[in-house]
Write an enzyme that holds these catalytic residues in place. Structure first.
Site, short mmCIF file in Angstrom:
data_model
loop_
_atom_site.label_atom_id
_atom_site.label_comp_id
_atom_site.label_asym_id
_atom_site.label_seq_id
_atom_site.Cartn_x
_atom_site.Cartn_y
_atom_site.Cartn_z
CB CYS A 1 41.94 -25.17 114.18
SG CYS A 1 43.83 -24.48 113.93
CD GLU B 1 37.32 -32.89 82.89
OE1 GLU B 1 37.81 -33.16 81.63
OE2 GLU B 1 37.89 -31.78 83.37
CD1 TRP C 1 39.98 -29.63 70.51
CD2 TRP C 1 39.13 -30.54 72.28
NE1 TRP C 1 41.24 -30.19 71.26
CE2 TRP C 1 40.51 -30.60 72.22
CE3 TRP C 1 38.52 -31.14 73.46
CZ2 TRP C 1 41.30 -31.67 73.26
CZ3 TRP C 1 39.17 -31.81 74.45
CH2 TRP C 1 40.52 -31.95 74.34
CB THR D 1 29.38 -36.40 74.76
OG1 THR D 1 29.13 -37.47 74.64
CG2 THR D 1 28.43 -35.60 75.72
CB SER E 1 35.59 -52.96 86.74
OG SER E 1 34.67 -52.29 87.28
CG HIS F 1 45.66 -22.64 109.61
ND1 HIS F 1 44.91 -23.29 110.58
CD2 HIS F 1 46.47 -23.69 109.07
CE1 HIS F 1 44.94 -24.79 110.35
NE2 HIS F 1 46.06 -24.97 109.35
NE ARG G 1 40.80 -31.45 83.69
CZ ARG G 1 41.40 -31.82 82.63
NH1 ARG G 1 42.62 -31.80 82.74
NH2 ARG G 1 40.68 -32.55 81.48
NE ARG H 1 46.32 -29.13 79.04
CZ ARG H 1 45.36 -30.00 79.34
NH1 ARG H 1 45.50 -31.05 80.13
NH2 ARG H 1 44.12 -29.66 78.64
CD GLU I 1 42.53 -18.46 112.12
OE1 GLU I 1 41.55 -19.05 112.38
OE2 GLU I 1 43.17 -18.94 111.19
#
Length: 416
Positions: A115, A335, A210, A201, A262, A87, A224, A247, A89
């Site tokens: 901690c 996204e 793009w 979009t 789903s 950590h 990301r 990337r 510290e």
């Protein structure tokens, strides 16, 4: 030094300049000054070191530490390493030892409460006590119930002068996902969308690559990189077959991938399943209606399946995020397509929105999100904008869903 920190934590009022904006870049390592002239100066230096852990420390919080002598000279500094590593510290104390400098009687400026429990590493408060530190100035209190003020109490019982609250809001915002997971038991959810200036979009035929510039796409990749998980839907997987990796960044850890699917329509040979990808888990959340053969094929391809259906035969999104918190996911970067975006917004599961707008008008096409229809304007989702940014030729807007950050003001404990 003057400008000593208060012993109590101030309230974290939002700036009148607008909503706080999440950073997506780890700034260059700060220059190490020979001395600091105030507590605030020292804590800002510690915050600069904490930012070095932006892409590194997940699921641990991003923490920086600066050690100073009584005359204000800087002894050492450090920031939290990858999970399982030292950590902030411990890094600062190690650097002091390597420089042959004593920490006896020194002051430690730490952006988050040290901690007090044994996790992947030993307790940091014990290391500070053993080092002979005389004074500890803390930014934000740690929301982790395993800490809960025990670090402060242990250091005070050892005779160390301890104060907290200096630049606490900055520390909380740098670790908004960690605070969300600890206080709300769900991650901070950041929805990223890109569109033409009139909100399209994709064209009616699905063509979208793009709309925004290479610079905007690189900026989105940086968001990301700071997340613990990237989330998308089966519709995006089927339409675009994306990799959804990070990337152009040198990362020790890569965000996991979450697919809301789903009916388990994700093909086993989808690019996101590619075993040559950086090491990450692929989690497919489904409703449980898909056949066992389909489930077996996806498991064989390397996906981890989680059945989490609701009464409508869809994925229970609130339960999904609760499950991600159990998996130590602090921040989720979304996204997805307009349908899943709309579902997340409708169910009140989005905390922050990042919008990229290209200087182009496209007319008819797909929109940013699909929810409603609403019958009254007051039913809309109110947000607070941060200052806009020009990213190449595009504009980036960041906004907080109003009230999403209220948990940051939760009193943690009163005995400090």
């Amino acid at each position: 030094m003057s400008d000593k920190a208060s012993a109590s934590s101030p309230s974290s009022a939002r700036s009148t300049a607008g909503a706080p904006a999440s950073v997506n870049q780890a700034a260059p390592a700060p220059d190490m000054p020979s001395s600091v002239d105030s507590d605030t100066h020292a804590m800002r230096l510690a915050m600069a070191w904490a930012l070095q852990a932006l892409w590194l420390s997940n699921p641990n919080p991003r923490v920086g530490c600066v050690l100073t002598a009584a005359n204000g000279s800087v002894i050492a500094s450090g920031f939290t390493q990858a999970a399982g590593g030292p950590h902030a510290e411990a890094m600062a104390l190690r650097q002091a030892t390597e420089r042959g400098l004593s920490t006896v009687g020194a002051t430690a400026f730490v952006t988050l409460e040290p901690c007090s429990h044994v996790g992947r590493t030993p307790p940091c408060c014990d290391a500070l006590i053993e080092s002979g530190i005389k004074r500890v100035v803390i930014g934000a209190l740690d929301p982790n119930p395993q800490v809960a003020g025990q670090g402060l109490a242990r250091m005070r019982n050892a005779g160390i002068e301890v104060s907290h609250g200096l630049l606490a809001n900055e520390s909380r915002w740098l670790n908004v996902g960690f605070f969300s997971r600890m206080l709300r038991q769900r991650p901070w959810v950041r929805l990223k969308m890109a569109a033409s200036s009139d909100g399209v979009t994709a064209l009616p035929n699905g063509n979208s690559q793009w709309i925004t510039s290479e610079q905007a796409r690189a900026d989105g990749l940086a968001f990301r990189a700071r997340s613990c998980a990237v989330l998308t839907g089966a519709g995006t997987v089927l339409a675009d077959n994306p990799r959804l990796n990070v990337r152009g960044f040198s990362l020790q850890r890569h965000p996991h991938l979450v697919v809301v699917d789903s009916r388990l329509q994700t093909p086993p040979d989808a690019k996101l399943m590619n075993p040559t990808q950086p090491v990450r888990d692929v989690w497919l959340y489904h409703s449980g209606i898909a056949g066992l053969e389909v489930q077996a094929g996806l498991s064989e391809a390397g996906a981890q399946l989680r059945a989490m259906g609701n009464a409508a035969g869809k994925v229970d999104l609130a339960a999904l995020f609760a499950d991600l918190a159990q998996r130590e996911v602090n921040e989720v970067h979304v996204e997805a397509g307009s349908a899943l975006n709309g579902s997340l917004l409708r169910e009140g599961l989005v905390d922050e929105v990042v919008l990229y707008f290209a200087p182009t008008l496209l007319g008819q096409g797909l929109g940013l999100s699909s929810f409603g229809p609403l019958t009254e304007l007051v039913q809309g989702i109110d947000m607070d904008f941060a200052a806009p940014s020009l990213i190449g030729p595009d504009v980036r807007l960041q906004a907080l869903v109003r009230g999403a950050d209220s948990f940051l003001n939760t009193p943690l404990y009163t005995h400090t």
